[in-house]
Design a protein around this motif. Structure first.
Motif, mmCIF file in Angstrom:
data_model
loop_
_atom_site.group_PDB
_atom_site.id
_atom_site.type_symbol
_atom_site.label_atom_id
_atom_site.label_comp_id
_atom_site.label_asym_id
_atom_site.label_seq_id
_atom_site.Cartn_x
_atom_site.Cartn_y
_atom_site.Cartn_z
ATOM 1 N N SER A 23 -41.721 -29.830 -75.834
ATOM 2 C CA SER A 23 -42.910 -30.606 -75.476
ATOM 3 C C SER A 23 -43.650 -30.035 -74.277
ATOM 4 O O SER A 23 -44.840 -30.300 -74.084
ATOM 5 N N GLY A 24 -42.932 -29.301 -73.432
ATOM 6 C CA GLY A 24 -43.545 -28.788 -72.204
ATOM 7 C C GLY A 24 -43.244 -29.639 -70.978
ATOM 8 O O GLY A 24 -43.549 -29.242 -69.847
ATOM 9 N N GLY A 48 -40.623 -16.717 -78.421
ATOM 10 C CA GLY A 48 -39.591 -15.740 -78.743
ATOM 11 C C GLY A 48 -38.225 -16.384 -78.749
ATOM 12 O O GLY A 48 -38.099 -17.605 -78.652
ATOM 13 N N TYR A 70 -32.431 -16.706 -76.412
ATOM 14 C CA TYR A 70 -31.042 -16.257 -76.255
ATOM 15 C C TYR A 70 -31.011 -14.974 -75.425
ATOM 16 O O TYR A 70 -30.074 -14.745 -74.663
ATOM 17 N N LEU A 116 -45.099 -24.522 -82.281
ATOM 18 C CA LEU A 116 -44.847 -25.420 -81.152
ATOM 19 C C LEU A 116 -45.191 -24.718 -79.834
ATOM 20 O O LEU A 116 -45.783 -25.326 -78.926
ATOM 21 N N GLN A 158 -40.369 -30.483 -69.455
ATOM 22 C CA GLN A 158 -39.391 -29.957 -68.495
ATOM 23 C C GLN A 158 -40.026 -28.936 -67.538
ATOM 24 O O GLN A 158 -39.795 -28.982 -66.332
ATOM 25 N N MET A 165 -33.021 -35.137 -68.366
ATOM 26 C CA MET A 165 -33.846 -34.070 -67.779
ATOM 27 C C MET A 165 -33.824 -34.140 -66.265
ATOM 28 O O MET A 165 -33.812 -33.122 -65.588
ATOM 29 N N THR A 191 -36.987 -32.570 -80.486
ATOM 30 C CA THR A 191 -37.215 -33.799 -79.719
ATOM 31 C C THR A 191 -37.495 -33.482 -78.256
ATOM 32 O O THR A 191 -37.153 -32.406 -77.764
ATOM 33 N N ILE A 192 -38.091 -34.448 -77.582
ATOM 34 C CA ILE A 192 -38.199 -34.387 -76.128
ATOM 35 C C ILE A 192 -36.951 -35.090 -75.577
ATOM 36 O O ILE A 192 -36.578 -36.172 -76.040
ATOM 37 N N ILE A 243 -39.661 -20.230 -72.583
ATOM 38 C CA ILE A 243 -39.661 -19.557 -73.890
ATOM 39 C C ILE A 243 -39.423 -20.592 -74.992
ATOM 40 O O ILE A 243 -38.504 -21.403 -74.890
ATOM 41 N N THR A 273 -32.429 -25.854 -72.635
ATOM 42 C CA THR A 273 -32.637 -27.233 -73.087
ATOM 43 C C THR A 273 -32.333 -27.387 -74.577
ATOM 44 O O THR A 273 -32.812 -28.311 -75.222
ATOM 45 N N CYS A 274 -31.525 -26.452 -75.120
ATOM 46 C CA CYS A 274 -31.022 -26.575 -76.486
ATOM 47 C C CYS A 274 -29.541 -26.192 -76.439
ATOM 48 O O CYS A 274 -29.110 -25.473 -75.544
ATOM 49 N N ILE A 296 -35.222 -22.170 -71.288
ATOM 50 C CA ILE A 296 -35.120 -21.805 -72.704
ATOM 51 C C ILE A 296 -35.350 -23.074 -73.514
ATOM 52 O O ILE A 296 -34.588 -24.046 -73.392
ATOM 53 N N GLY A 297 -36.389 -23.085 -74.329
ATOM 54 C CA GLY A 297 -36.712 -24.255 -75.167
ATOM 55 C C GLY A 297 -37.847 -25.074 -74.586
ATOM 56 O O GLY A 297 -37.661 -26.198 -74.143
ATOM 57 N N THR A 298 -39.052 -24.520 -74.617
ATOM 58 C CA THR A 298 -40.229 -25.192 -74.037
ATOM 59 C C THR A 298 -40.452 -26.568 -74.642
ATOM 60 O O THR A 298 -40.758 -27.531 -73.922
ATOM 61 N N ILE A 303 -40.167 -21.650 -81.787
ATOM 62 C CA ILE A 303 -41.013 -22.059 -82.918
ATOM 63 C C ILE A 303 -42.477 -21.703 -82.589
ATOM 64 O O ILE A 303 -43.061 -22.281 -81.663
HETATM 65 N N1 SAH Z 1 -37.321 -28.735 -72.805
HETATM 66 C C1 SAH Z 1 -37.865 -29.415 -73.946
HETATM 67 C C2 SAH Z 1 -36.791 -29.886 -74.884
HETATM 68 C C3 SAH Z 1 -37.144 -29.555 -76.303
HETATM 69 S S1 SAH Z 1 -35.827 -29.529 -77.462
HETATM 70 C C4 SAH Z 1 -38.858 -30.467 -73.545
HETATM 71 O O1 SAH Z 1 -39.187 -30.552 -72.356
HETATM 72 O O2 SAH Z 1 -39.362 -31.191 -74.392
HETATM 73 C C5 SAH Z 1 -35.298 -27.849 -77.403
HETATM 74 C C6 SAH Z 1 -36.286 -26.793 -77.791
HETATM 75 O O3 SAH Z 1 -35.585 -25.540 -77.807
HETATM 76 C C7 SAH Z 1 -36.941 -26.932 -79.150
HETATM 77 O O4 SAH Z 1 -38.324 -26.910 -78.999
HETATM 78 C C8 SAH Z 1 -36.436 -25.706 -79.922
HETATM 79 O O5 SAH Z 1 -37.371 -25.200 -80.840
HETATM 80 C C9 SAH Z 1 -36.184 -24.736 -78.795
HETATM 81 N N2 SAH Z 1 -35.276 -23.611 -79.123
HETATM 82 C C10 SAH Z 1 -34.195 -23.624 -79.945
HETATM 83 N N3 SAH Z 1 -33.634 -22.389 -79.979
HETATM 84 C C11 SAH Z 1 -34.371 -21.595 -79.170
HETATM 85 C C12 SAH Z 1 -34.297 -20.208 -78.811
HETATM 86 N N4 SAH Z 1 -33.369 -19.389 -79.305
HETATM 87 N N5 SAH Z 1 -35.235 -19.735 -77.935
HETATM 88 C C13 SAH Z 1 -36.208 -20.537 -77.440
HETATM 89 N N6 SAH Z 1 -36.331 -21.847 -77.763
HETATM 90 C C14 SAH Z 1 -35.427 -22.365 -78.616
#
Ligand code: SAH
Length: 278
Positions: A139-140, A189, A192, A162, A142, A117, A110-111, A156, A207-208, A135-137, A159
């Motif tokens: 939607s892009g 990648g 973590y 994505l 953020q 945010m 989800t976004i 980073i 962001t996760c 960490i967790g791009t 998926i």
């Molecule tokens: N910052 C995002 C929020 C997306 S939700 C935005 O602006 O929309 C969190 C994201 O973290 C998901 O896309 C998920 O796939 C990613 N994620 C989960 N575990 C991760 C990891 N170990 N490394 C990088 N991304 C990860």
């Protein structure tokens, strides 16, 4: 020559602002008016060539976000007001881009809502020129928000499809004139483990959600650096701000605080290799 002057001179200034395309460049000293909805919309339509209807929705959400104290400085407010959230949601959700809750963006993720945010970004206290890792791009959105605060953003996504899709979103926006997104460095990648070759970072935003602060991320944070990270059991995290310091003896200290006063905020899980580690 005369025709060129005509097109790029007075007539262009008089042209319907909403049709201005591509957007004028973002400059660090460029601030939209904050005194009224109408002035904001007119200024943004003229400078950024964005749709006045969508700008109105962005302004209305901005006022809601302010009520909850989720945007702290003039720079944080400007970042929110400049970022076209509608470009980062699924095409069918464009009209919903400024709702206050999560939206599905495919791949089971989800976004994050705009206020969450906003506060996470504000808590980073980003200064121009600082290196920020996300960490967790997803939607892009953020990382796009961060480009209005600094010119060195690293993000980073785990998926692969994505990561590729969002890279495409940035590339298309850069092509349309959102040149600030060229400051976003993307990779696919497992976040973590951070991004060792781009480290160290002044700020890190995760962001996760995860049940602990990943040690590699703390290592890649500069002394005095700030990390904002949702920590807790699955689906029930609290958003922590961790400030790292290193004493004269070389010992690392981490001071934690909760940026939402203890409220539980659910996040998409931080997946990846650490889950298999003993
Ligand atoms: N910052 C995002 C929020 C997306 S939700 C935005 O602006 O929309 C969190 C994201 O973290 C998901 O896309 C998920 O796939 C990613 N994620 C989960 N575990 C991760 C990891 N170990 N490394 C990088 N991304 C990860």
């Amino acid at each position: 020559m005369r025709r060129r002057e005509f097109l790029f001179g007075a007539a262009a200034i008089l042209a319907t602002p909403a049709l201005a395309n591509p957007p004028g460049p973002f400059e660090p000293d460029l601030f939209p008016p904050l005194n009224s909805r109408a002035d904001y919309i007119a200024w943004m339509a003229a400078h950024r060539g964005e749709d006045p209807v969508i700008l109105g929705r962005r302004w209305d959400r901005y006022l809601e976000v302010l009520k909850f104290n989720d945007l702290w400085t003039p720079a944080d407010k400007r970042a929110f007001l400049f970022t076209p959230r509608e470009e980062f949601v699924l095409p069918q959700d464009r009209d919903e881009a400024y709702v206050g809750h999560y939206l599905d963006i495919g791949f089971g993720v989800t976004i994050t809502p705009p206020g969450t945010m906003g506060r996470m970004t504000s808590a980073l206290l980003v200064k121009p020129g600082e290196r920020v890792l996300e960490i967790g791009t997803g939607s892009g959105y953020q990382s796009a928000l961060l480009t209005y605060l600094t010119d060195a953003v690293y993000t980073i996504e785990i998926i692969p499809e994505l990561a590729q899709r969002t890279r495409g979103v940035y590339d298309r926006l850069i092509g349309r004139g959102y040149r600030e997104y060229a400051n976003i460095h993307t990779t696919q990648g497992d976040g973590y483990y951070g991004w060792p070759t781009a480290a160290p970072f002044d700020k890190i935003i995760v962001t996760c959600g995860i049940d602990h602060i990943p040690p590699p991320l703390l290592q890649q944070l500069k002394p005095g650096g700030i990390m904002v990270i949702p920590v807790g059991p699955p689906g029930a995290q609290r958003i922590l701000k961790a400030v790292k310091s290193v004493g004269a003896d070389g010992e690392m200290k981490v001071v934690r605080s909760d940026i939402f006063g203890g409220a539980v905020i659910p996040f998409v899980p931080l997946t990846g290799g650490h889950q298999n580690e003993g």
